[in-house]
Design a protein around this motif. Structure first.
Motif, short mmCIF file in Angstrom:
data_model
loop_
_atom_site.label_atom_id
_atom_site.label_comp_id
_atom_site.label_asym_id
_atom_site.label_seq_id
_atom_site.Cartn_x
_atom_site.Cartn_y
_atom_site.Cartn_z
N GLU A 97 0.83 -1.21 0.00
CA GLU A 97 0.00 0.00 0.00
C GLU A 97 0.87 1.25 0.00
O GLU A 97 0.62 2.20 -0.75
CB GLU A 97 -0.94 0.01 1.20
CG GLU A 97 -2.11 -0.94 1.06
CD GLU A 97 -3.01 -0.96 2.28
OE1 GLU A 97 -2.73 -0.27 3.29
OE2 GLU A 97 -4.02 -1.70 2.23
N LYS A 98 1.89 1.27 0.83
CA LYS A 98 2.78 2.42 0.90
C LYS A 98 3.56 2.58 -0.40
O LYS A 98 3.68 3.69 -0.93
CB LYS A 98 3.74 2.30 2.08
CG LYS A 98 4.73 3.46 2.15
CD LYS A 98 5.21 3.71 3.53
CE LYS A 98 6.16 4.88 3.66
NZ LYS A 98 5.84 6.06 2.89
N LEU A 99 4.08 1.49 -0.93
CA LEU A 99 4.82 1.56 -2.19
C LEU A 99 3.94 2.06 -3.32
O LEU A 99 4.37 2.89 -4.13
CB LEU A 99 5.40 0.18 -2.54
CG LEU A 99 6.59 -0.24 -1.68
CD1 LEU A 99 6.79 -1.75 -1.76
CD2 LEU A 99 7.85 0.51 -2.09
N ALA A 100 2.70 1.59 -3.38
CA ALA A 100 1.78 2.04 -4.43
C ALA A 100 1.49 3.53 -4.28
O ALA A 100 1.48 4.28 -5.26
CB ALA A 100 0.48 1.24 -4.39
N ALA A 101 1.27 3.97 -3.05
CA ALA A 101 0.96 5.39 -2.81
C ALA A 101 2.14 6.29 -3.14
O ALA A 101 1.95 7.41 -3.61
CB ALA A 101 0.54 5.58 -1.35
N ASP A 102 3.35 5.80 -2.91
CA ASP A 102 4.55 6.61 -3.11
C ASP A 102 5.15 6.49 -4.50
O ASP A 102 6.04 7.26 -4.86
CB ASP A 102 5.62 6.25 -2.08
CG ASP A 102 5.22 6.60 -0.66
OD1 ASP A 102 4.23 7.35 -0.47
OD2 ASP A 102 5.90 6.12 0.27
N ALA A 103 4.70 5.52 -5.29
CA ALA A 103 5.32 5.26 -6.59
C ALA A 103 5.10 6.43 -7.55
O ALA A 103 3.99 6.92 -7.71
CB ALA A 103 4.75 3.98 -7.19
N THR A 104 6.17 6.86 -8.18
CA THR A 104 6.07 7.89 -9.21
C THR A 104 5.93 7.26 -10.59
O THR A 104 5.46 7.89 -11.51
CB THR A 104 7.32 8.80 -9.19
OG1 THR A 104 8.48 8.00 -9.34
CG2 THR A 104 7.39 9.59 -7.89
N ASN A 105 6.31 6.00 -10.72
CA ASN A 105 6.19 5.26 -11.96
C ASN A 105 4.83 4.57 -11.99
O ASN A 105 4.50 3.79 -11.08
CB ASN A 105 7.34 4.23 -12.04
CG ASN A 105 7.27 3.37 -13.27
OD1 ASN A 105 6.30 2.67 -13.49
ND2 ASN A 105 8.34 3.41 -14.05
N ALA A 106 4.04 4.83 -13.01
CA ALA A 106 2.69 4.27 -13.10
C ALA A 106 2.70 2.74 -13.14
O ALA A 106 1.83 2.09 -12.56
CB ALA A 106 1.96 4.82 -14.32
N ASP A 107 3.70 2.15 -13.80
CA ASP A 107 3.79 0.68 -13.86
C ASP A 107 4.03 0.10 -12.47
O ASP A 107 3.46 -0.94 -12.11
CB ASP A 107 4.91 0.24 -14.80
CG ASP A 107 4.60 0.55 -16.25
OD1 ASP A 107 3.40 0.58 -16.62
OD2 ASP A 107 5.56 0.76 -17.02
N CYS A 108 4.87 0.75 -11.69
CA CYS A 108 5.14 0.28 -10.32
C CYS A 108 3.90 0.46 -9.45
O CYS A 108 3.55 -0.44 -8.67
CB CYS A 108 6.34 1.01 -9.73
SG CYS A 108 7.90 0.58 -10.53
N ARG A 109 3.24 1.57 -9.58
CA ARG A 109 2.02 1.81 -8.80
C ARG A 109 1.00 0.70 -9.10
O ARG A 109 0.40 0.12 -8.20
CB ARG A 109 1.45 3.19 -9.13
CG ARG A 109 0.34 3.65 -8.25
CD ARG A 109 -0.03 5.12 -8.43
NE ARG A 109 0.06 5.65 -9.77
CZ ARG A 109 1.07 6.41 -10.25
NH1 ARG A 109 2.09 6.71 -9.46
NH2 ARG A 109 1.07 6.86 -11.49
N THR A 110 0.83 0.39 -10.39
CA THR A 110 -0.10 -0.67 -10.78
C THR A 110 0.34 -2.03 -10.24
O THR A 110 -0.49 -2.80 -9.73
CB THR A 110 -0.19 -0.73 -12.32
OG1 THR A 110 -0.71 0.52 -12.79
CG2 THR A 110 -1.10 -1.85 -12.79
#
Length: 173
Positions: free
Chosen positions: A151-164
């Motif tokens: 959850e934290k990684l998704a919220a902080d991700a600047t790369n859309a692929d990583c967020r997904t």
């Protein structure tokens, strides 16, 4: 009783590889861990000899922060019985888990965050049902660490692929 960063890291390592991976220098005095948990700290990563599978630094850092914030109740689930069961299972199954992680990692689409997230979760889902019952409370803690970290990684991700990728695996196994 407070547990040092190194001890908490060991605890997560044992739980996550039953579930996947993590070493932070200790700045505080560690509470004594049961001998089997000390073995898990020192030897678990060696029992899962991955070649290609990689845990990104952001993931390691985020999971480490989650482990450092574990409650004493969560720390208490790392008992001699649970860790001994984990050690036996990891010794018997480590190569198969490592092979599965490597294969899934190689076959997952890049970027590294997606390769990590997809391969780790698929391998965990495959192998978690076979982990001994004595480790279930450690697994419960690992699931919480995983979910909160993703959850934290998704919220902080600047790369859309990583967020997904992180959003796609945050529900866990």
């Amino acid at each position: 009783m407070s547990v040092s960063r190194t001890a908490r890291r060991a605890v997560l390592t044992a739980a996550l590889v039953c579930v996947s991976t993590l070493a932070v220098p200790s700045t505080a005095q560690a509470a004594p861990l049961p001998p089997a948990c000390q073995e898990a700290l020192l030897e678990t990563l060696d029992k899962f000899p991955v070649v290609d599978f990689t845990v990104p630094d952001k993931v390691k850092n985020t999971m480490t922060a989650q482990v450092l914030g574990m409650s004493e109740a969560d720390q208490a689930v790392f008992t001699e019985v649970a860790c001994a069961a984990w050690n036996t299972w990891a010794t018997q199954n480590g190569q198969a888990v490592a092979t599965d992680l490597d294969s899934r990692y190689r076959n997952a689409a890049g970027p590294v965050c997606n390769k990590f997230a997809r391969s780790a979760l698929a391998t965990i889902k495959k192998h978690a049902p076979n982990v001994p019952a004595e480790t279930r409370e450690m697994e419960r803690v690992a699931k919480t660490v995983w979910r909160d970290s993703m959850e934290k990684l998704a919220a902080d991700a600047t790369n859309a692929d990583c967020r997904t990728a992180y959003n796609g695996v945050k529900a866990g196994w």
